[in-house]
Design a protein around this motif. Structure first.
Motif, short mmCIF file in Angstrom:
data_model
loop_
_atom_site.label_atom_id
_atom_site.label_comp_id
_atom_site.label_asym_id
_atom_site.label_seq_id
_atom_site.Cartn_x
_atom_site.Cartn_y
_atom_site.Cartn_z
N GLY A 1 0.61 -1.33 -0.38
CA GLY A 1 -0.43 0.18 -0.68
C GLY A 1 0.87 1.54 -0.03
O GLY A 1 1.81 1.39 0.61
N ALA A 2 0.37 2.55 -0.52
CA ALA A 2 0.81 3.59 -0.51
C ALA A 2 0.28 3.72 1.34
O ALA A 2 -0.31 3.88 1.54
CB ALA A 2 0.63 4.57 -1.73
N LEU A 3 1.43 5.34 1.60
CA LEU A 3 1.47 5.83 2.08
C LEU A 3 -0.12 5.87 2.94
O LEU A 3 -0.14 5.71 4.05
CB LEU A 3 2.14 7.06 3.16
CG LEU A 3 2.46 7.37 4.49
CD1 LEU A 3 2.93 6.63 5.06
CD2 LEU A 3 3.47 8.73 4.17
N HIS A 4 -0.64 6.42 1.83
CA HIS A 4 -1.70 6.90 2.92
C HIS A 4 -3.22 5.90 2.43
O HIS A 4 -3.73 6.21 3.42
CB HIS A 4 -2.57 8.28 1.47
CG HIS A 4 -2.94 8.01 0.22
ND1 HIS A 4 -2.40 7.15 -0.78
CD2 HIS A 4 -3.82 7.17 0.14
CE1 HIS A 4 -3.00 6.98 -2.08
NE2 HIS A 4 -4.06 7.09 -1.50
N GLU A 5 -2.74 4.72 1.69
CA GLU A 5 -3.49 3.82 2.14
C GLU A 5 -3.14 2.69 3.01
O GLU A 5 -3.68 1.70 3.08
CB GLU A 5 -3.55 2.85 0.92
CG GLU A 5 -3.59 3.36 -0.07
CD GLU A 5 -3.55 2.54 -2.07
OE1 GLU A 5 -4.01 3.09 -2.73
OE2 GLU A 5 -2.33 2.17 -1.70
N THR A 6 -2.02 2.85 3.66
CA THR A 6 -2.31 1.76 4.73
C THR A 6 -2.45 2.86 6.20
O THR A 6 -2.25 3.72 6.75
CB THR A 6 -0.50 2.21 5.42
OG1 THR A 6 0.65 2.20 3.93
CG2 THR A 6 0.43 1.39 6.07
N SER A 7 -2.83 1.11 7.16
CA SER A 7 -4.17 1.28 7.97
C SER A 7 -2.80 1.41 9.60
O SER A 7 -1.68 1.26 9.65
CB SER A 7 -4.47 0.51 8.14
OG SER A 7 -4.38 -1.16 8.29
N ASP A 8 -3.43 2.36 10.50
CA ASP A 8 -2.54 2.35 11.45
C ASP A 8 -2.00 1.00 12.19
O ASP A 8 -0.58 -0.25 12.74
CB ASP A 8 -2.84 2.64 12.84
CG ASP A 8 -3.37 4.19 12.29
OD1 ASP A 8 -2.63 4.86 11.50
OD2 ASP A 8 -4.13 5.27 12.96
N GLU A 9 -3.04 -0.44 12.15
CA GLU A 9 -2.44 -1.60 12.35
C GLU A 9 -1.51 -2.57 11.26
O GLU A 9 -0.71 -3.40 12.08
CB GLU A 9 -3.87 -2.49 12.26
CG GLU A 9 -5.19 -2.50 13.33
CD GLU A 9 -5.69 -0.42 12.87
OE1 GLU A 9 -6.61 -0.13 13.49
OE2 GLU A 9 -5.32 -0.19 11.51
N LEU A 10 -1.38 -2.16 10.09
CA LEU A 10 -1.02 -3.06 9.00
C LEU A 10 0.42 -2.27 9.03
O LEU A 10 1.83 -2.92 9.29
CB LEU A 10 -0.93 -2.30 7.78
CG LEU A 10 -0.36 -3.05 6.88
CD1 LEU A 10 0.32 -4.61 7.02
CD2 LEU A 10 -1.02 -2.78 5.57
N TRP A 11 0.96 -0.76 9.97
CA TRP A 11 2.21 0.12 10.05
C TRP A 11 2.41 -0.52 11.37
O TRP A 11 3.94 -0.95 11.31
CB TRP A 11 1.97 1.20 9.83
CG TRP A 11 3.24 2.30 10.38
CD1 TRP A 11 3.21 2.81 11.59
CD2 TRP A 11 3.90 2.74 9.46
NE1 TRP A 11 4.04 3.26 11.41
CE2 TRP A 11 4.94 3.24 10.37
CE3 TRP A 11 3.49 3.05 7.91
CZ2 TRP A 11 5.59 4.29 9.03
CZ3 TRP A 11 4.90 3.53 6.89
CH2 TRP A 11 5.55 4.30 7.90
#
Length: 257
Positions: free
Chosen positions: A96-106
């Protein structure tokens, strides 16, 4: 027998690059501590090593959980009395691009890919310092050096691992501990095969497009990376310290005309 009389701890050794490396290290004489989150896969790796005449044990632990990793290292040292090689191989991907990345995935990718290097190193290094000997191999990626679409969190972790490798080397060089990093390109592992099948309508077409990233025109194999890890683990690389080793088919520094 390039690793004769050495003990190697490999995280994420239940499948893919980790498993292939564990089998190769054992073939080269190492006693292998197989770590994985999956008890089934980790046990299978250890059993396969033993079936081929090698020596291995499986120790389950989540590399992102401090008490589990501390216990893993204690059990490994209780069994063998030494850890000569630590291969911080465990890792997961994040798409995912940065804006597509959820807090949980990060948080999940950061925990496994960075904390999963920090914790095993934290608990193994004091033992290596006491013995004034040791080799640590950290799994980075060529993505630490280049941009790749929709890999924001994965790229961030692999860049951090490369920077951490260099800093670790400075701190521990006086203890005769070598710390180097592997930077693979796209490797055809079971994970990548599954990703292609689940993420694209036409997996074969997607595979051909991914192959074009490399000057070699093909993907690497787990064996390619395992052989590089063997080189770093062996005394043949004794003059390599804080170094990135690229196994990427030319993806980092080459560009097709």
């Amino acid at each position: 027998m390039r690793l004769k009389n050495k003990v190697a701890l490999i995280t994420g050794a239940g499948s893919g690059i980790g498993k292939t490396t564990a089998l190769l290290f054992a073939k080269e004489g190492a006693r292998v501590i197989v770590n994985d989150l999956s008890e089934q896969h980790g046990t299978e790796t250890a059993e396969e090593i033993c079936e081929h005449g090698g020596e291995a044990i499986f120790l389950r632990a989540d590399v992102s959980v401090s008490p589990e990793v501390e216990d893993l290292v204690k059990r490994a040292l209780a069994r063998y009395g030494q850890i000569d090689v630590l291969f911080n191989n465990a890792g997961i991907a994040g798409v995912g691009a940065l804006h597509e990345t959820s807090d949980e995935l990060w948080d999940r990718v950061m925990n496994v890919n960075i904390k999963g290097v920090f914790l095993p190193s934290k608990f193994v290094i004091p033992h290596m310092m006491e013995r004034k000997a040791g080799c640590i191999i950290n799994m980075s990626s060529c993505i630490a050096e280049i941009g790749l679409m929709r890999r924001a969190v994965y790229a961030a972790t692999k860049g951090a691992v490369l920077a951490l490798t260099k800093s670790m080397q400075v701190d521990y060089a006086t203890y005769n501990i070598r710390v180097n990093a592997l930077l693979p390109g796209t490797i055809l592992t079971p994970f990548v095969e599954d990703y292609l099948k689940t993420s694209y309508e036409n997996p074969d077409e997607a595979l051909q497009n991914i192959k074009k990233r490399q000057l070699s025109g093909d993907l690497g194999t787990p064996e390619d990376v395992a052989k590089a890890a063997l080189f770093l683990a062996s005394d043949e690389s004794k003059f390599m310290m804080g170094s990135p080793l690229y196994i990427d088919g030319g993806a980092t520094f080459g560009k097709m005309a």
